[in-house]
Scaffold this motif. Structure first.
Motif, PDB file in Angstrom:
ATOM      1  N   PHE A   2       0.855  -1.185   0.000  1.00 10.24           N
ATOM      2  CA  PHE A   2       0.000   0.000   0.000  1.00 10.24           C
ATOM      3  C   PHE A   2       0.884   1.226   0.000  1.00 10.24           C
ATOM      4  N   ARG A   3       0.275   2.366  -0.256  1.00 10.70           N
ATOM      5  CA  ARG A   3       1.029   3.610  -0.381  1.00 10.70           C
ATOM      6  C   ARG A   3       0.337   4.681   0.447  1.00 10.70           C
ATOM      7  N   VAL A   4       1.095   5.461   1.178  1.00 12.42           N
ATOM      8  CA  VAL A   4       0.563   6.575   1.962  1.00 12.42           C
ATOM      9  C   VAL A   4       0.424   7.766   1.027  1.00 12.42           C
ATOM     10  N   VAL A   5      -0.802   8.264   0.903  1.00 10.23           N
ATOM     11  CA  VAL A   5      -1.072   9.372  -0.008  1.00 10.23           C
ATOM     12  C   VAL A   5      -1.011  10.705   0.722  1.00 10.23           C
ATOM     13  N   ARG A   6      -1.525  10.725   1.942  1.00  5.83           N
ATOM     14  CA  ARG A   6      -1.492  11.948   2.756  1.00  5.83           C
ATOM     15  C   ARG A   6      -1.069  11.613   4.169  1.00  5.83           C
ATOM     16  N   ASN A  19       1.566  11.684   7.638  1.00  5.30           N
ATOM     17  CA  ASN A  19       2.894  11.193   7.973  1.00  5.30           C
ATOM     18  C   ASN A  19       2.753  10.173   9.103  1.00  5.30           C
TER      19      ASN A  19
END
Length: 75
Positions: A19-23, A25
């Motif tokens: 998965f990828r963090v879009v917004r 931290n």
């Protein structure tokens, strides 16, 4: 050990992002919690052991228009 053509090696699989963090931290603990939840959901989906849907809540205690005032929880 030679890998079969077209079959990714384990090291290649680890390089792919699940998965990828879009917004935001997120810290490592938040990412670990997300990974755990996604792992459980995937395992359930693959095993066919889907959770039963939650029962619908009765609406007899709600006003017809759906508005609940800010003090509705005060009893």
């Amino acid at each position: 050990m030679s890998a079969e053509p077209g079959v990714p090696s384990p090291s290649d699989a680890l390089r792919e992002a699940a998965f990828r963090v879009v917004r935001g931290n997120p810290d490592p603990a938040e990412l670990a919690a997300l990974a755990c939840v996604l792992t459980v959901l995937r395992a359930r989906a693959e095993s066919g052991d889907a959770a039963e849907p939650a029962a619908a809540r009765a609406n007899w205690d709600r006003a017809g228009h759906g508005y609940r005032g800010p003090l509705a929880w005060v009893g």
